[in-house]
Design a protein around this motif. Structure first.
Motif, PDB file in Angstrom:
ATOM      1  N   VAL A 285       0.851  -1.186   0.000  1.00  0.00           N
ATOM      2  CA  VAL A 285       0.000   0.000   0.000  1.00  0.00           C
ATOM      3  C   VAL A 285       0.886   1.235   0.000  1.00  0.00           C
ATOM      4  O   VAL A 285       1.983   1.239   0.577  1.00  0.00           O
ATOM      5  CB  VAL A 285      -0.971   0.004   1.205  1.00  0.00           C
ATOM      6  CG1 VAL A 285      -0.213   0.156   2.521  1.00  0.00           C
ATOM      7  CG2 VAL A 285      -2.009   1.105   1.055  1.00  0.00           C
TER       8      VAL A 285
ATOM      9  N   ASN B  76       0.598   5.892  -0.962  1.00  0.00           N
ATOM     10  CA  ASN B  76      -0.288   6.979  -1.367  1.00  0.00           C
ATOM     11  C   ASN B  76       0.248   7.662  -2.609  1.00  0.00           C
ATOM     12  O   ASN B  76       1.442   7.629  -2.894  1.00  0.00           O
ATOM     13  CB  ASN B  76      -0.528   7.978  -0.229  1.00  0.00           C
ATOM     14  CG  ASN B  76       0.712   8.749   0.156  1.00  0.00           C
ATOM     15  OD1 ASN B  76       1.818   8.449  -0.302  1.00  0.00           O
ATOM     16  ND2 ASN B  76       0.558   9.749   0.994  1.00  0.00           N
TER      17      ASN B  76
ATOM     18  N   LEU C 170      -4.971   6.450  -1.294  1.00  0.00           N
ATOM     19  CA  LEU C 170      -4.223   5.209  -1.096  1.00  0.00           C
ATOM     20  C   LEU C 170      -4.394   4.297  -2.304  1.00  0.00           C
ATOM     21  O   LEU C 170      -5.489   4.180  -2.872  1.00  0.00           O
ATOM     22  CB  LEU C 170      -4.713   4.481   0.159  1.00  0.00           C
ATOM     23  CG  LEU C 170      -4.475   5.159   1.509  1.00  0.00           C
ATOM     24  CD1 LEU C 170      -4.955   4.256   2.634  1.00  0.00           C
ATOM     25  CD2 LEU C 170      -3.003   5.518   1.705  1.00  0.00           C
TER      26      LEU C 170
ATOM     27  N   THR D 148      -8.855   4.405  -1.990  1.00  0.00           N
ATOM     28  CA  THR D 148      -9.677   5.482  -1.442  1.00  0.00           C
ATOM     29  C   THR D 148      -9.865   6.577  -2.488  1.00  0.00           C
ATOM     30  O   THR D 148      -9.066   6.711  -3.409  1.00  0.00           O
ATOM     31  CB  THR D 148      -9.037   6.088  -0.181  1.00  0.00           C
ATOM     32  OG1 THR D 148      -7.762   6.666  -0.543  1.00  0.00           O
ATOM     33  CG2 THR D 148      -8.813   5.038   0.894  1.00  0.00           C
TER      34      THR D 148
ATOM     35  N   GLU E  87      -4.265  11.108   2.495  1.00  0.00           N
ATOM     36  CA  GLU E  87      -4.027  10.014   3.427  1.00  0.00           C
ATOM     37  C   GLU E  87      -2.532   9.856   3.699  1.00  0.00           C
ATOM     38  O   GLU E  87      -1.724   9.958   2.783  1.00  0.00           O
ATOM     39  CB  GLU E  87      -4.597   8.701   2.875  1.00  0.00           C
ATOM     40  CG  GLU E  87      -6.097   8.604   2.910  1.00  0.00           C
ATOM     41  CD  GLU E  87      -6.804   9.126   1.688  1.00  0.00           C
ATOM     42  OE1 GLU E  87      -8.044   9.073   1.633  1.00  0.00           O
ATOM     43  OE2 GLU E  87      -6.101   9.606   0.775  1.00  0.00           O
ATOM     44  N   SER E  88      -2.195   9.592   4.943  1.00  0.00           N
ATOM     45  CA  SER E  88      -0.794   9.393   5.326  1.00  0.00           C
ATOM     46  C   SER E  88      -0.753   8.453   6.520  1.00  0.00           C
ATOM     47  O   SER E  88      -1.782   8.053   7.059  1.00  0.00           O
ATOM     48  CB  SER E  88      -0.133  10.731   5.671  1.00  0.00           C
ATOM     49  OG  SER E  88      -0.774  11.330   6.778  1.00  0.00           O
TER      50      SER E  88
ATOM     51  N   TYR F 240      -0.129   5.314   6.891  1.00  0.00           N
ATOM     52  CA  TYR F 240      -0.876   4.072   6.690  1.00  0.00           C
ATOM     53  C   TYR F 240      -0.093   2.877   7.220  1.00  0.00           C
ATOM     54  O   TYR F 240       1.116   2.759   7.012  1.00  0.00           O
ATOM     55  CB  TYR F 240      -1.221   3.887   5.210  1.00  0.00           C
ATOM     56  CG  TYR F 240      -0.180   4.441   4.260  1.00  0.00           C
ATOM     57  CD1 TYR F 240       0.879   3.656   3.786  1.00  0.00           C
ATOM     58  CD2 TYR F 240      -0.231   5.764   3.852  1.00  0.00           C
ATOM     59  CE1 TYR F 240       1.825   4.178   2.921  1.00  0.00           C
ATOM     60  CE2 TYR F 240       0.718   6.286   2.986  1.00  0.00           C
ATOM     61  CZ  TYR F 240       1.744   5.486   2.525  1.00  0.00           C
ATOM     62  OH  TYR F 240       2.692   6.003   1.683  1.00  0.00           O
TER      63      TYR F 240
ATOM     64  N   TRP G 253      -0.539  -1.561   8.189  1.00  0.00           N
ATOM     65  CA  TRP G 253      -1.321  -2.811   8.109  1.00  0.00           C
ATOM     66  C   TRP G 253      -1.611  -3.358   9.499  1.00  0.00           C
ATOM     67  O   TRP G 253      -0.777  -3.276  10.399  1.00  0.00           O
ATOM     68  CB  TRP G 253      -0.536  -3.862   7.343  1.00  0.00           C
ATOM     69  CG  TRP G 253      -0.347  -3.602   5.878  1.00  0.00           C
ATOM     70  CD1 TRP G 253       0.675  -2.908   5.301  1.00  0.00           C
ATOM     71  CD2 TRP G 253      -1.177  -4.051   4.808  1.00  0.00           C
ATOM     72  NE1 TRP G 253       0.535  -2.874   3.935  1.00  0.00           N
ATOM     73  CE2 TRP G 253      -0.599  -3.582   3.597  1.00  0.00           C
ATOM     74  CE3 TRP G 253      -2.363  -4.810   4.742  1.00  0.00           C
ATOM     75  CZ2 TRP G 253      -1.159  -3.849   2.356  1.00  0.00           C
ATOM     76  CZ3 TRP G 253      -2.917  -5.074   3.501  1.00  0.00           C
ATOM     77  CH2 TRP G 253      -2.330  -4.590   2.325  1.00  0.00           C
TER      78      TRP G 253
ATOM     79  N   ILE H  42      -6.217  -1.710   7.058  1.00  0.00           N
ATOM     80  CA  ILE H  42      -5.203  -0.666   7.002  1.00  0.00           C
ATOM     81  C   ILE H  42      -5.733   0.545   7.771  1.00  0.00           C
ATOM     82  O   ILE H  42      -6.847   1.013   7.509  1.00  0.00           O
ATOM     83  CB  ILE H  42      -4.879  -0.252   5.553  1.00  0.00           C
ATOM     84  CG1 ILE H  42      -4.285  -1.434   4.787  1.00  0.00           C
ATOM     85  CG2 ILE H  42      -3.911   0.933   5.530  1.00  0.00           C
ATOM     86  CD1 ILE H  42      -4.116  -1.175   3.294  1.00  0.00           C
TER      87      ILE H  42
ATOM     88  N   PHE I  43      -5.049   4.553   8.737  1.00  0.00           N
ATOM     89  CA  PHE I  43      -4.328   5.683   8.161  1.00  0.00           C
ATOM     90  C   PHE I  43      -4.879   6.989   8.713  1.00  0.00           C
ATOM     91  O   PHE I  43      -5.945   7.026   9.336  1.00  0.00           O
ATOM     92  CB  PHE I  43      -4.420   5.660   6.631  1.00  0.00           C
ATOM     93  CG  PHE I  43      -5.816   5.741   6.072  1.00  0.00           C
ATOM     94  CD1 PHE I  43      -6.397   6.960   5.759  1.00  0.00           C
ATOM     95  CD2 PHE I  43      -6.552   4.570   5.846  1.00  0.00           C
ATOM     96  CE1 PHE I  43      -7.682   7.036   5.234  1.00  0.00           C
ATOM     97  CE2 PHE I  43      -7.840   4.635   5.322  1.00  0.00           C
ATOM     98  CZ  PHE I  43      -8.406   5.867   5.019  1.00  0.00           C
TER      99      PHE I  43
ATOM    100  N   ALA J  38     -13.550   3.474   3.820  1.00  0.00           N
ATOM    101  CA  ALA J  38     -12.906   3.537   5.136  1.00  0.00           C
ATOM    102  C   ALA J  38     -13.838   4.194   6.147  1.00  0.00           C
ATOM    103  O   ALA J  38     -14.608   5.103   5.820  1.00  0.00           O
ATOM    104  CB  ALA J  38     -11.605   4.308   5.031  1.00  0.00           C
TER     105      ALA J  38
END
Length: 689
Positions: free
Chosen positions: A49, A51, A66, A81, A87-88, A90, A92, A99, A101, A124
């Motif tokens: 994954v 971004n 993402l 997404t 998004e940042s 992130y 697992w 995930i 984030f 999400a």
């Protein structure tokens, strides 16, 4: 003569990978490239994954989402997404099904934590709902809780109390900042009353966030500051984190961090380390027997401003048996991770103009290259935590290729590219491969430089030389793709660029990085000049009668030093550069390292303060110079550019001052960046063409 030029043309064309069918890069080409973020591989190593930011000149039109791609490269990346908010952070979940984030979505005043369930599908869902926002999520070992951070008022015990304090402060009729200790500013923000705290929250429905530091005596220490990194203990019952307790002494001593442990049940944090060196980025071995970290000697213990970040290990939970794992690697470690069997540490480190990937035994010893690539930089190392064979992914870029996601073989010399967001665009642009060159300076040092040729290069022609000076000084020019000082956009009008890694640059050994202490400008300035002279002598396509120099931050400092000490260049450019090292000491957000580097405080008036301060040579100022600065820059505050401007005007030096009211140390907004490049190129054109 013609035969010699033909040979040179063939050699240079081969060396730089020149192609005539491509077009020169424009600011629009550069700015609208998709910005591919760092990868995170799933625990089983099957998915990655990351971004991707779709840049725009108007920030309101910019978006970030993402994406996910199988690590075997069998499918193209797909978007996970779709929202305007970026998004940042992130990460697992341990079982790879979810995930977490950080994102600021439509209804959010501040960024919150979101979780996307990959098995069940769908959009999400927001996980946190704090008035102070949330960031930097980390899953507990059992996947039932999340650790994250939030910036709150120290006296608040609950989110409602924190919200009320914020509302009450907004109602105050006066506006004032009050301080009783240092520091008061950081980069482009004033230090306020808030602190970054550690929170945990269960994944159970309707669970509430818990501040692990609220109400403790620990945070009442005026020198407390969260160090920025934290990790779950192997049993999932505690959190290990790095924190500073002497931040208020930053004016007269080096600020360092130690590790602390706080239990989920509450109570005062327990101090785990007691050195005056710096620790960061804690990671536990898979068997839970060791705590690894990034360990850096402080100014206090080394007496040097620059010290290598290394990987160290402690026995857990005794915190005994301290061991430096990368003691044989004379390079700064950027990041690391530990293999699932605990036997190998994977790391990336800066090395002579590149970021490279290495492996080292978890017990220490010699570091070995994981992949031997003659070009580019590997960043964002991520490895799988499960399975027999380690899956390694990273971000890769070079000066002619924006960052993309790649998979690194455990054996072999070729990485596998997994994303291709900018491949077609980059292939259409004439961005010649950069060349490394070395000189032996007058002081007997081996000095490295990079050379960049302009689009449409013809070795039979003569080109002006633009000497570009990197900031830091604890930094380096590397074979990477930049946006603030993009090599190819700077060279595009028809300039050869020379990028010199002078004494003090990183990636050339700790000693080389430390030797700038006591010699902040003279030695590095001479090396820059000598590298330029070497290039003029050895490359006939460079017109030695048309040379310019410039840079930003320390590069701006050194440009001002060249203004003071040589009339060699036709013009200069100084962004965020000091002209008076004494007033820079007194107004910057960080000062102690400047004192150590100069061998004493300004009032000692030792030889360094007296002989290596550009403004003391103001009577020599005569080279036309462009001075630019961000008004919100607190690292090299506006006052130094204004001092420089005053001297230049007093000495009747041809000059231009540009102040960017909304920018900080860097010019980050699209339209401002475009204007900056235009002004820089107009300045060079005036004096070089």
């Amino acid at each position: 003569m013609k035969k010699r030029l033909l040979v040179i043309a063939l050699l240079v064309s081969a060396s730089f990978g020149y192609a005539q069918t491509k077009k020169a890069i424009t600011h629009e080409d550069l700015w609208l490239m998709k910005r591919v973020g760092m990868p995170e591989v799933s625990p089983d190593g099957k998915w990655v994954v990351f971004n991707v930011t779709d840049a725009a000149y108007d920030e309101k039109d910019q978006s970030s989402d993402l994406w996910i791609v199988p690590s075997d490269g069998g499918l193209k990346p797909r978007k996970l997404t779709s929202s305007k908010g970026g998004e940042s952070g992130y990460v697992w979940s341990p079982d790879g099904s979810k995930i977490a984030f950080t994102a600021k979505r439509d209804a959010d005043e501040l960024a919150q934590i979101y979780i996307i369930n990959l098995k069940e599908g769908g959009e999400a869902l927001r996980f946190t709902n704090l008035s102070s926002g949330a960031s930097a999520p980390k899953w507990s070992p059992d996947g039932k809780q999340l650790l994250f951070t939030s910036k709150v008022y120290a006296e608040s015990l609950t989110d409602s109390a924190n919200k009320k304090i914020a509302e009450d402060k907004k109602k105050l009729k006066y506006k004032a900042r009050v301080y009783t200790s240092f520091p008061v500013r950081n980069w482009d923000q004033w230090v306020d009353e808030k602190q970054t705290h550690l929170f945990i929250q269960s994944t159970d429905p309707d669970a509430k966030a818990k501040d692990l530091l609220a109400g403790t005596q620990f945070i009442k220490n005026v020198g407390f500051n969260f160090g920025g990194s934290a990790e779950w203990t192997p049993d999932g019952n505690s959190i290990v984190f790095a924190a500073t307790t002497n931040r208020n002494g930053a004016a007269y001593e080096d600020v360092y961090s130690n590790f602390y442990k706080v239990n989920l049940s509450g109570g005062e944090p327990n101090q785990l380390t007691t050195s005056k060196d710096d620790v960061d980025n804690p990671k536990f071995s898979p068997d839970g027997k060791y705590l690894y970290c990034i360990y850096t000697n402080s100014i206090t213990t080394s007496g040097k401003v620059y010290n290598l970040p290394r990987i160290a290990r402690y026995d857990w939970p005794t915190m005994q048996g301290f061991k430096l794992i990368t003691s044989e690697l004379d390079r700064p470690v950027s990041s690391f991770d530990i293999s699932a069997d605990g036997k190998t540490v994977y790391l990336n480190a800066e090395d002579q103009g590149q970021q490279k990937l290495f492996t080292v035994s978890s017990n220490g010893g010699k570091a070995n290259l994981l992949i031997d690539n003659a070009r580019g930089c590997y960043n964002g190392l991520s490895i799988s935590s499960q399975g027999k064979e380690t899956v390694v992914v990273a971000s890769y870029e070079n000066a002619s290729m924006p960052a993309e996601i790649i998979k690194v073989p455990l054996k072999g010399t070729q990485h596998q590219q997994l994303s291709f967001f900018n491949t077609a665009k980059a292939a259409s642009l004439d961005m010649p491969e950069i060349k490394s060159l070395w000189i032996t300076s007058s002081r007997g040092k081996k000095i490295h430089s990079l050379m960049v040729l302009p689009a449409g290069f013809d070795a039979s022609k003569k080109y002006p030389l633009f000497v570009v000076i990197h900031g830091g000084p604890a930094s380096a020019w590397m074979d990477n793709f930049g946006y603030r000082w993009n090599y190819h956009l700077l060279a595009q009008p028809g300039y050869v660029l020379l990028l010199t890694n002078y004494t003090g640059s990183t990636g050339f050994g700790e000693k080389f990085g430390q030797e700038i202490d006591g010699d902040p400008f003279k030695g590095p300035g001479e090396e820059v000049n000598e590298a330029a002279a070497f290039a003029v002598r050895n490359y006939p396509f460079i017109d030695g009668s048309r040379q310019a120099a410039g840079g930003a931050s320390y590069g701006g400092h050194l440009a001002n030093w060249l203004e003071a000490t040589t009339s060699h260049y036709k013009c200069l450019i100084s962004h965020a550069g000091l002209v008076n090292s004494e007033s820079q000491w007194g107004t910057s957000d960080a000062i102690y390292h400047r004192e150590i580097g100069a061998g004493g405080p300004p009032w000692s008036q030792n030889e360094t303060w007296k002989s290596q301060n550009p403004i003391r040579y103001a009577s020599n100022f005569k080279t036309p110079i462009l001075v630019t600065v961000g008004e919100q820059d607190f690292r090299v505050p506006l006052n130094n550019s204004l001092e420089n401007w005053s001297v230049l005007q007093r000495m009747k030096v041809p000059s231009k001052l540009i102040v960017f009211p909304e920018e900080n140390h860097w010019i980050l907004k699209g339209e401002n960046s475009k204007f900056f490049y235009q002004q820089l190129q107009d300045w060079l054109k005036t004096y070089l063409n």
